[in-house]
Enzyme design. Structure first.
Site, mmCIF file in Angstrom:
data_model
loop_
_atom_site.group_PDB
_atom_site.id
_atom_site.type_symbol
_atom_site.label_atom_id
_atom_site.label_comp_id
_atom_site.label_asym_id
_atom_site.label_seq_id
_atom_site.Cartn_x
_atom_site.Cartn_y
_atom_site.Cartn_z
ATOM 1 N N HIS A 174 0.827 -1.217 0.000
ATOM 2 C CA HIS A 174 0.000 0.000 0.000
ATOM 3 C C HIS A 174 0.859 1.263 0.000
ATOM 4 O O HIS A 174 0.404 2.321 0.440
ATOM 5 C CB HIS A 174 -0.952 0.027 1.207
ATOM 6 C CG HIS A 174 -1.767 -1.215 1.360
ATOM 7 N ND1 HIS A 174 -2.920 -1.453 0.651
ATOM 8 C CD2 HIS A 174 -1.566 -2.315 2.139
ATOM 9 C CE1 HIS A 174 -3.416 -2.630 0.993
ATOM 10 N NE2 HIS A 174 -2.618 -3.179 1.885
ATOM 11 N N SER A 295 15.181 21.543 -16.400
ATOM 12 C CA SER A 295 14.008 22.386 -16.600
ATOM 13 C C SER A 295 14.424 23.667 -17.304
ATOM 14 O O SER A 295 15.519 24.190 -17.081
ATOM 15 C CB SER A 295 13.365 22.718 -15.252
ATOM 16 O OG SER A 295 12.452 23.782 -15.369
ATOM 17 N N LYS A 301 16.541 21.455 -11.274
ATOM 18 C CA LYS A 301 15.814 20.223 -11.551
ATOM 19 C C LYS A 301 16.672 19.177 -12.265
ATOM 20 O O LYS A 301 17.492 19.496 -13.114
ATOM 21 C CB LYS A 301 14.579 20.507 -12.411
ATOM 22 C CG LYS A 301 13.517 21.347 -11.751
ATOM 23 C CD LYS A 301 12.901 20.645 -10.549
ATOM 24 C CE LYS A 301 12.094 19.421 -10.940
ATOM 25 N NZ LYS A 301 10.943 19.734 -11.806
ATOM 26 N N GLU A 308 9.959 8.039 -16.950
ATOM 27 C CA GLU A 308 8.629 8.607 -17.175
ATOM 28 C C GLU A 308 8.123 8.277 -18.576
ATOM 29 O O GLU A 308 6.947 7.947 -18.767
ATOM 30 C CB GLU A 308 8.665 10.118 -16.971
ATOM 31 C CG GLU A 308 8.762 10.532 -15.516
ATOM 32 C CD GLU A 308 8.874 12.042 -15.345
ATOM 33 O OE1 GLU A 308 8.755 12.494 -14.199
ATOM 34 O OE2 GLU A 308 9.086 12.763 -16.341
#
Length: 480
Positions: A174, A295, A301, A308
């Site tokens: 979970h 970024s 970043k 992804e």
């Protein structure tokens, strides 16, 4: 001065061969340019070209062996097909929308080169069984290439698992800290998923590797052919038993896409974990800069774009599976033009899976765990609570009673703001007289993982044994 009439006629004849379709004698009107563009598949099915030539040569040799075409015709076909193959490999081949698809493009070029012999090649076959054969030959090769990529990713996982067999991290259910595991054990879970992917693809390959050629358009052919000979030459394990099914079956493509979709789901799950692990909230791993991007506005970043994108690309392959199922669901026997729509989803599913596996193998090989962050996270969620319950059971306490005892001890640790292992022994003893000084080993992270020393467990010794078994199955020696 105008050329002689005979030369003008020859040129006109050659021009007609270039512009008319090989089936157009039945029609009184030419196909409109809009319909040509709408129905043509050569823009994407030309990737089948070399397989089409291979299958055509096997068909031609069989026809010659059965006495359907002359030996001289076969020699002309073989010589010209070698030239066409070279033209395709070097990019010199002139693909034409007028010729619709890969098959007619190659046949038209063959006729240009050898004339009558080229026209005889299509004896005893149809584009229906021809494309089904080409597609199976192509997919068979792609399955073999995908298996090699899966094996490469597995090897990257094995190397990391062996290197970090004893590195403790939190295991989750979970997405909550559950019990300590080792990083090596966690990675080996993905190894097992990929092992199942390889087994499923190997099984799928058996059903791909069946020869449709000889079914012709749908009913077979009146010519004396030897399908088994063609199957042997092309490396097929058998021939399609029913001509109607042979030309209309796309189960093999659907089955492959199902296996590809599941493999992409496995990569997507792993990608999701890497994205989480890269987050400062976790900080479990670092990825090499070559797998990340920055970024345009936030200079600090470091974004995990590769995992992804793999996570996102899994949706494409899942969609291709659904598209093929929908494509076939309402088709009557036998071949229908709908089946032209099978190639782009199948091609893209193959390309996406191969690209994802290739980049993931390099990413996994370069991934660096952060032991301190993993350890700190494992200490935050009372991950050894089950170990304390097991300890009490070994001391004679019933498990349900032990469960309640440990739950109260966890509440005490929460109040004190420490892990269970941080509670003084005297405090622990208040919850059960069965608790003794030896409890401290059970409450340690290392003690917890070491105690699970059985096949399939997370103990470092078991992780190393699992790696050794995996390598043994592949006949590979451990790396130096």
């Amino acid at each position: 001065m105008a050329p002689p009439a005979s030369k003008r006629q020859k040129r006109a004849s050659r021009g007609k061969r270039r512009t008319s379709r090989l089936w157009s004698a039945r029609f009184a009107q030419p196909v409109s340019d809009l319909v040509k563009r709408f129905t043509a598949s050569v823009a994407f099915d030309q990737r089948l070209a070399l397989h089409d030539i291979t299958a055509s040569l096997a068909h031609a040799r069989m026809l010659a062996g059965c006495g359907v075409i002359a030996k001289g015709d076969l020699a002309d076909i073989e010589r010209s097909m070698a030239r066409i193959r070279q033209e395709i490999k070097t990019g010199a081949f002139a693909w034409s929308l007028e010729a619709e698809d890969v098959h007619l493009n190659i046949e038209r070029r063959l006729i240009e080169l050898v004339g009558e012999a080229g026209k005889r090649l299509h004896t005893a076959r149809s584009r229906n069984d021809q494309v089904a054969t080409d597609l199976r030959l192509w997919l068979r090769d792609e399955i073999d290439a995908i298996d090699a990529l899966l094996a490469k990713l597995q090897e990257a996982l094995l190397a990391q698992a062996e290197r970090h067999a004893a590195l403790v991290m939190p295991g989750f259910t979970h997405l909550q800290v559950a019990q300590p595991v080792t990083f090596g054990h966690h990675l080996m879970a993905y190894f097992e998923m990929l092992e199942r992917d390889r087994a499923r693809l190997a099984d799928c390959r058996k059903r791909v590797n069946v020869l449709p050629l000889g079914a012709a358009a749908l009913a077979g052919t009146t010519f004396p052919i030897d399908r088994e000979r063609v199957a042997r030459e092309l490396g097929f394990e058998g021939i399609a038993a029913n001509s109607l099914d042979a030309v209309s079956d796309r189960d093999f493509a659907i089955e492959f896409c199902a296996q590809a979709a599941l493999a992409m789901v496995h990569l997507s799950r792993f990608a999701e974990e890497i994205v989480l692990w890269m987050s400062p909230r976790f900080g479990f791993v670092r990825l090499p800069d070559r797998f990340c991007t920055g970024s345009s506005i936030m200079p600090q970043k470091k974004n995990p774009d590769v995992p992804e994108l793999v996570r996102g690309k899994s949706a494409r392959v899942l969609g291709h599976l659904v598209a093929l199922l929908a494509l076939m669901k309402a088709q009557p026997l036998a071949y229908n033009k709908d089946n032209q729509e099978d190639k782009e989803p199948l091609f893209d599913a193959v390309d996406t899976l191969k690209d994802s596996l290739a980049v993931f193998a390099e990413l996994v090989a370069g991934m660096q765990p952060v032991p301190d962050a993993m350890r700190a996270a494992a200490l935050e969620g009372y991950a050894t609570a089950t170990d304390l319950a097991d300890y009490l059971v070994r001391k004679g306490v019933a498990f349900r009673d032990a469960h309640g005892i440990v739950a109260r001890a966890v509440r005490e640790a929460e109040t004190a703001g420490c892990d269970l292992s941080g509670l003084p022994l005297a405090v622990l003893k208040r919850f059960s007289p069965a608790i003794g000084e030896d409890v401290l080993h059970s409450l340690s992270l290392e003690g917890s993982v070491a105690a699970r020393d059985h096949a399939g467990g997370t103990a470092p010794a078991q992780v190393k044994a699992a790696v050794a078994r995996a390598r043994s199955r592949r006949g590979k020696a451990d790396p130096a």
